[in-house]
Scaffold this active site. Structure first.
Site, PDB file in Angstrom:
ATOM      1  N   HIS A  83       0.815  -1.225   0.000  1.00  0.00           N
ATOM      2  CA  HIS A  83       0.000   0.000   0.000  1.00  0.00           C
ATOM      3  C   HIS A  83       0.842   1.266   0.000  1.00  0.00           C
ATOM      4  O   HIS A  83       0.344   2.350  -0.297  1.00  0.00           O
ATOM      5  CB  HIS A  83      -0.992  -0.013   1.178  1.00  0.00           C
ATOM      6  CG  HIS A  83      -0.391   0.281   2.518  1.00  0.00           C
ATOM      7  ND1 HIS A  83      -0.078  -0.700   3.425  1.00  0.00           N
ATOM      8  CD2 HIS A  83      -0.054   1.451   3.109  1.00  0.00           C
ATOM      9  CE1 HIS A  83       0.416  -0.153   4.518  1.00  0.00           C
ATOM     10  NE2 HIS A  83       0.447   1.159   4.352  1.00  0.00           N
ATOM     11  N   ASP A 113       0.082  -7.580   1.440  1.00  0.00           N
ATOM     12  CA  ASP A 113       0.567  -6.202   1.606  1.00  0.00           C
ATOM     13  C   ASP A 113       2.091  -6.131   1.604  1.00  0.00           C
ATOM     14  O   ASP A 113       2.685  -5.315   2.304  1.00  0.00           O
ATOM     15  CB  ASP A 113       0.009  -5.576   2.886  1.00  0.00           C
ATOM     16  CG  ASP A 113       0.085  -4.046   2.843  1.00  0.00           C
ATOM     17  OD1 ASP A 113       0.144  -3.480   1.734  1.00  0.00           O
ATOM     18  OD2 ASP A 113       0.097  -3.422   3.925  1.00  0.00           O
ATOM     19  N   GLY A 187       3.601   6.211   8.121  1.00  0.00           N
ATOM     20  CA  GLY A 187       5.002   6.379   7.734  1.00  0.00           C
ATOM     21  C   GLY A 187       5.857   5.226   8.215  1.00  0.00           C
ATOM     22  O   GLY A 187       6.923   4.954   7.670  1.00  0.00           O
ATOM     23  N   ASN A 188       5.397   4.528   9.275  1.00  0.00           N
ATOM     24  CA  ASN A 188       6.089   3.316   9.722  1.00  0.00           C
ATOM     25  C   ASN A 188       5.822   2.135   8.804  1.00  0.00           C
ATOM     26  O   ASN A 188       6.545   1.127   8.852  1.00  0.00           O
ATOM     27  CB  ASN A 188       5.653   2.925  11.129  1.00  0.00           C
ATOM     28  CG  ASN A 188       6.442   3.588  12.228  1.00  0.00           C
ATOM     29  OD1 ASN A 188       5.912   4.391  12.979  1.00  0.00           O
ATOM     30  ND2 ASN A 188       7.729   3.267  12.323  1.00  0.00           N
ATOM     31  N   SER A 189       4.782   2.219   7.983  1.00  0.00           N
ATOM     32  CA  SER A 189       4.394   1.096   7.129  1.00  0.00           C
ATOM     33  C   SER A 189       5.556   0.628   6.264  1.00  0.00           C
ATOM     34  O   SER A 189       6.194   1.421   5.576  1.00  0.00           O
ATOM     35  CB  SER A 189       3.232   1.507   6.221  1.00  0.00           C
ATOM     36  OG  SER A 189       2.067   1.731   6.965  1.00  0.00           O
ATOM     37  N   LEU A 241     -10.964 -20.341  -8.908  1.00  0.00           N
ATOM     38  CA  LEU A 241     -12.036 -21.241  -9.335  1.00  0.00           C
ATOM     39  C   LEU A 241     -13.087 -20.570 -10.209  1.00  0.00           C
ATOM     40  O   LEU A 241     -13.932 -21.256 -10.783  1.00  0.00           O
ATOM     41  CB  LEU A 241     -12.723 -21.858  -8.111  1.00  0.00           C
ATOM     42  CG  LEU A 241     -11.901 -22.850  -7.294  1.00  0.00           C
ATOM     43  CD1 LEU A 241     -12.730 -23.384  -6.137  1.00  0.00           C
ATOM     44  CD2 LEU A 241     -11.399 -23.993  -8.160  1.00  0.00           C
ATOM     45  N   GLY A 242     -13.084 -19.267 -10.307  1.00  0.00           N
ATOM     46  CA  GLY A 242     -14.053 -18.591 -11.165  1.00  0.00           C
ATOM     47  C   GLY A 242     -15.481 -18.684 -10.672  1.00  0.00           C
ATOM     48  O   GLY A 242     -16.410 -18.896 -11.452  1.00  0.00           O
TER      49      GLY A 242
END
Length: 336
Positions: A83, A113, A187-189, A241-242
């Site tokens: 992200h 993520d 900001g730590n992400s 699997l649709g």
């Protein structure tokens, strides 16, 4: 009763005693954090991004955003959060020594993520991964990152819980998530969560802003596995699997008659015709309760079982059709 320390020997007015050697213990804790910060901080980078689209009007945003990341190899591979970099037209990585490099996206995995970037520079210092299976609740956890753009901020706490699940932006559950009270802020992400030996045990990914001390990190074992696939293949392959489905409760009578291990299943709402997967044996109204002999009680259970190994291979799915258990054959395609 409130006790007050009244002598250097460690006795209190209330008759209780306190440790006489608190100072060395506190110094040892502080020294551990200091040593870890010195060992790891040169590997932590500030990720600067620009050109992301404003979610309100889908127009490019000329302003900059930032996050964190860390170097995992001397040839310049960096792990951060998906992200942080998703949708950015320009990404750069700023090192602690002041050097700044343009960063290239090697691969992204919204389901966990995790994203991998690449920079080209000399004398890059890499961190090593610890084994997140060996973690224990209560052990020290140290987070290093760039909250609100303040470079190389260190916070320390403990591992509050293990085995949490967290919903990713893509809708899938991220398993084996670490909960910590080491303070995290925007900001730590993408920054590292490390143990007392300076080994990465998690990738900081989320914080519940209204709460205090509820912060989360993707475990190092999952991050390392995903990063390896992104570096080798540019993506993480998963089965598909649709079908469109939703959770449905099963009655006790249906469970007992069909000897099921689950109280819920996946009610099939729709089936994609002529999709990437062989799924023509499904019918709208079927209820999926098993995959390759393993119980399935939710869409998340099915996602976990649809690994890369299932793509293009015949698999047995247990369904309920007219309330009776039946096995059908599917061949999962690859999720794009």
């Amino acid at each position: 009763m409130i006790a007050f320390i009244d002598s250097p020997t460690g006795t209190t007015q209330g008759g209780a005693s306190v440790l006489q050697n608190d100072a060395p213990l506190l110094d040892a804790y502080s020294q551990t954090v200091v040593n870890v910060a010195k060992k790891v901080s040169n590997s932590v980078v500030q990720i600067k991004v620009s050109g992301k689209k404003d979610p309100r009007n889908r127009q490019p945003n000329e302003g900059q955003g930032s996050g964190s990341g860390f170097v995992i190899s001397s040839d310049g591979f960096i792990i951060t959060n998906n992200h942080v970099v998703a949708g950015a037209t320009k990404i750069s990585a700023l090192l602690q020594d002041g050097r700044e490099f343009e960063a290239q996206v090697i691969g992204r995995d919204p389901a966990t993520d995790i994203a991998v970037l690449k920079i080209y520079g000399d004398a890059l210092r890499a961190v090593s991964f610890g084994d997140s299976k060996n973690l224990q609740v209560g052990q020290i956890a140290i987070a290093i990152g760039n909250p609100y753009g303040f470079q190389y901020t260190v916070t320390a706490g403990v591992i509050s819980a293990l085995g949490r699940s967290l919903r990713s932006e893509g809708g899938r559950l991220i398993d084996d998530v670490i909960q910590t009270d080491a303070s995290l802020n925007p900001g730590n992400s993408g920054g590292p969560l490390v143990n007392s030996h300076g080994e990465v045990i998690g990738v900081n990914t989320a914080v519940i802003l209204p709460a205090q001390g509820l912060c989360f990190a993707v475990s190092s074992n999952i991050a390392a596995q995903v990063a390896g696939q992104l570096i080798m293949k540019g993506r993480v392959r998963r089965g598909y699997l649709g079908i469109g489905g939703q959770l449905i409760n099963l009655t006790d009578r249906i469970m007992q008659y069909n000897q099921l291990q689950t109280k819920t299943g996946i009610y099939i709402v729709s089936v994609e015709a002529d999709g990437v997967a062989y799924n023509s044996e499904f019918q709208a109204g079927d209820i999926i309760v098993g995959f390759e002999g393993k119980p399935v009680s939710s869409v998340d259970d099915l996602h976990k079982l649809l690994t890369e190994d299932t793509i293009g291979k015949r698999s047995q799915v247990t369904i309920l059709r007219n309330n009776l258990a039946k096995k059908i054959t599917v061949i999962p395609g690859e999720l794009k």
